[in-house]
Design a protein around this motif. Sequence first.
Motif, PDB file in Angstrom:
ATOM      1  N   LEU A  54      23.767 -25.949  33.315  1.00 52.15           N
ATOM      2  CA  LEU A  54      24.111 -27.369  33.288  1.00 52.15           C
ATOM      3  C   LEU A  54      23.926 -28.015  34.656  1.00 52.15           C
ATOM      4  CD1 LEU A  54      27.281 -27.297  31.017  1.00 52.15           C
ATOM      5  CD2 LEU A  54      25.128 -28.463  30.508  1.00 52.15           C
ATOM      6  N   ILE A  55      24.374 -27.325  35.700  1.00 57.81           N
ATOM      7  CA  ILE A  55      24.233 -27.875  37.054  1.00 57.81           C
ATOM      8  C   ILE A  55      22.754 -28.029  37.414  1.00 57.81           C
ATOM      9  CG2 ILE A  55      24.662 -27.475  39.511  1.00 57.81           C
ATOM     10  CD1 ILE A  55      27.196 -25.879  38.584  1.00 57.81           C
ATOM     11  N   GLU A  56      21.974 -27.016  37.130  1.00 51.93           N
ATOM     12  CA  GLU A  56      20.551 -27.059  37.469  1.00 51.93           C
ATOM     13  C   GLU A  56      19.829 -28.179  36.732  1.00 51.93           C
ATOM     14  OE1 GLU A  56      19.468 -23.097  36.521  1.00 51.93           O
ATOM     15  OE2 GLU A  56      20.365 -22.254  38.354  1.00 51.93           O
ATOM     16  N   THR A  57      20.287 -28.500  35.521  1.00 50.12           N
ATOM     17  CA  THR A  57      19.665 -29.574  34.749  1.00 50.12           C
ATOM     18  C   THR A  57      20.116 -30.950  35.212  1.00 50.12           C
ATOM     19  OG1 THR A  57      19.464 -28.162  32.788  1.00 50.12           O
ATOM     20  CG2 THR A  57      19.412 -30.543  32.425  1.00 50.12           C
ATOM     21  N   GLU A  58      21.429 -31.112  35.407  1.00 48.75           N
ATOM     22  CA  GLU A  58      22.004 -32.425  35.723  1.00 48.75           C
ATOM     23  C   GLU A  58      21.940 -32.768  37.209  1.00 48.75           C
ATOM     24  OE1 GLU A  58      23.421 -34.592  33.519  1.00 48.75           O
ATOM     25  OE2 GLU A  58      23.157 -33.363  31.732  1.00 48.75           O
ATOM     26  N   TYR A  59      22.136 -31.758  38.053  1.00 54.30           N
ATOM     27  CA  TYR A  59      22.177 -31.979  39.511  1.00 54.30           C
ATOM     28  C   TYR A  59      21.333 -30.906  40.201  1.00 54.30           C
ATOM     29  CZ  TYR A  59      26.062 -35.146  38.478  1.00 54.30           C
ATOM     30  OH  TYR A  59      26.841 -36.169  37.995  1.00 54.30           O
ATOM     31  N   PRO A  60      20.026 -30.970  40.055  1.00 53.26           N
ATOM     32  CA  PRO A  60      19.172 -29.904  40.577  1.00 53.26           C
ATOM     33  C   PRO A  60      19.213 -29.764  42.091  1.00 53.26           C
ATOM     34  CG  PRO A  60      17.866 -31.777  39.804  1.00 53.26           C
ATOM     35  CD  PRO A  60      19.266 -32.014  39.338  1.00 53.26           C
ATOM     36  N   GLU A  61      19.680 -30.791  42.786  1.00 56.83           N
ATOM     37  CA  GLU A  61      19.759 -30.704  44.246  1.00 56.83           C
ATOM     38  C   GLU A  61      21.038 -30.035  44.731  1.00 56.83           C
ATOM     39  OE1 GLU A  61      21.900 -34.491  43.189  1.00 56.83           O
ATOM     40  OE2 GLU A  61      20.228 -33.306  42.420  1.00 56.83           O
ATOM     41  N   HIS A  62      22.013 -29.825  43.847  1.00 57.06           N
ATOM     42  CA  HIS A  62      23.292 -29.241  44.247  1.00 57.06           C
ATOM     43  C   HIS A  62      23.173 -27.722  44.400  1.00 57.06           C
ATOM     44  CE1 HIS A  62      26.088 -32.703  42.683  1.00 57.06           C
ATOM     45  NE2 HIS A  62      25.120 -33.127  43.467  1.00 57.06           N
ATOM     46  N   GLY A  63      23.881 -27.193  45.373  1.00 58.40           N
ATOM     47  CA  GLY A  63      23.951 -25.753  45.539  1.00 58.40           C
ATOM     48  C   GLY A  63      24.925 -25.138  44.547  1.00 58.40           C
ATOM     49  N   ILE A  64      24.799 -23.839  44.338  1.00 56.79           N
ATOM     50  CA  ILE A  64      25.680 -23.108  43.431  1.00 56.79           C
ATOM     51  C   ILE A  64      26.025 -21.768  44.071  1.00 56.79           C
ATOM     52  CG2 ILE A  64      26.032 -22.177  41.120  1.00 56.79           C
ATOM     53  CD1 ILE A  64      23.653 -23.885  40.185  1.00 56.79           C
ATOM     54  N   SER A  65      27.339 -21.474  44.106  1.00 59.71           N
ATOM     55  CA  SER A  65      27.813 -20.166  44.544  1.00 59.71           C
ATOM     56  C   SER A  65      28.774 -19.653  43.481  1.00 59.71           C
ATOM     57  CB  SER A  65      28.520 -20.273  45.895  1.00 59.71           C
ATOM     58  OG  SER A  65      29.022 -19.016  46.295  1.00 59.71           O
ATOM     59  N   GLY A  66      28.457 -18.495  42.919  1.00 56.21           N
ATOM     60  CA  GLY A  66      29.298 -17.940  41.872  1.00 56.21           C
ATOM     61  C   GLY A  66      29.601 -16.484  42.112  1.00 56.21           C
ATOM     62  N   GLU A  67      30.435 -15.930  41.224  1.00 56.16           N
ATOM     63  CA  GLU A  67      30.852 -14.543  41.401  1.00 56.16           C
ATOM     64  C   GLU A  67      29.794 -13.558  40.904  1.00 56.16           C
ATOM     65  OE1 GLU A  67      34.724 -11.686  40.659  1.00 56.16           O
ATOM     66  OE2 GLU A  67      34.513 -13.492  39.453  1.00 56.16           O
TER      67      GLU A  67
END
Length: 258
Positions: free
Chosen positions: A55-68
């Motif tokens: 969802l993040i990659e589709t809606e906000y492709p410029e945002h970074g993501i850090s997950g477990e």
Amino acid sequence: MMHDLITFAQRLADAARLETLPRWVNGAAADDKGGGEFDPVTDADREAERVMRGLIETEYPEHGISGEEFPDRPTRGRYSWSLDPVDGTRSFICGLPTWVTLIALLDEGEPVLGIIDAPCLDERYVGFPGGSLFRGRGNEAELRGSGCSSLKQARLSTTDPYLFRGAEADAFERIRERVRTTRYGHDGYGYARLAAGSLDLVIEAGLKPHDYNALIPVVRTAGGAIGDWKGGADFSEGKVIAAATRALYEAALEAMRV
């Protein structure tokens, strides 16, 4: 802009629920990540993070993501997301209901929006710039801590006292001896209940960024204080004290330093 991001963060929580809750109901097999002490991971962890990332990659492709569960994706702007799809996986695999999903939005590295979502209990705790929200079982309300400022009256929680070692264990024991009562085993849900006013103090060590990023806005917007074991806001050592008030935070610090 922030209103849209708050709405989107709740969409992430909704999407994660669709992956985690059925697997909790039906029972999910756990793999061990290894590294010594049992560190479980399930398909619920993986698939909930996968769908949120999508969802993040589709809606906000410029945002970074850090997950477990998956490698970080660097941000191409000011915003990034911190995801912990199942905080409390041990509780999850034991069929206990207090595991949560943690979602945080960071602005230039600072957590500004946090969600603690408890799918089994149908409870959601949200902290954001200028406000907070509890949503559960058809009700909505602003989050507000208890206002407790005395260790003698405080209700304390930590996930597992055996996670403390050496001087850490000694410091925690000094607090435990002074408080009104102590409860164990709640992971991120303990911070949610602090924000809602039914716990007053949570003390933990060994946390990683995805464990604490979402907690910070939720606790602070409910009127609480959250910081490290030295009185500052450097969480890099994974040591966290959350308290209903600044006065209680300071009292806990003083007792732990003795």
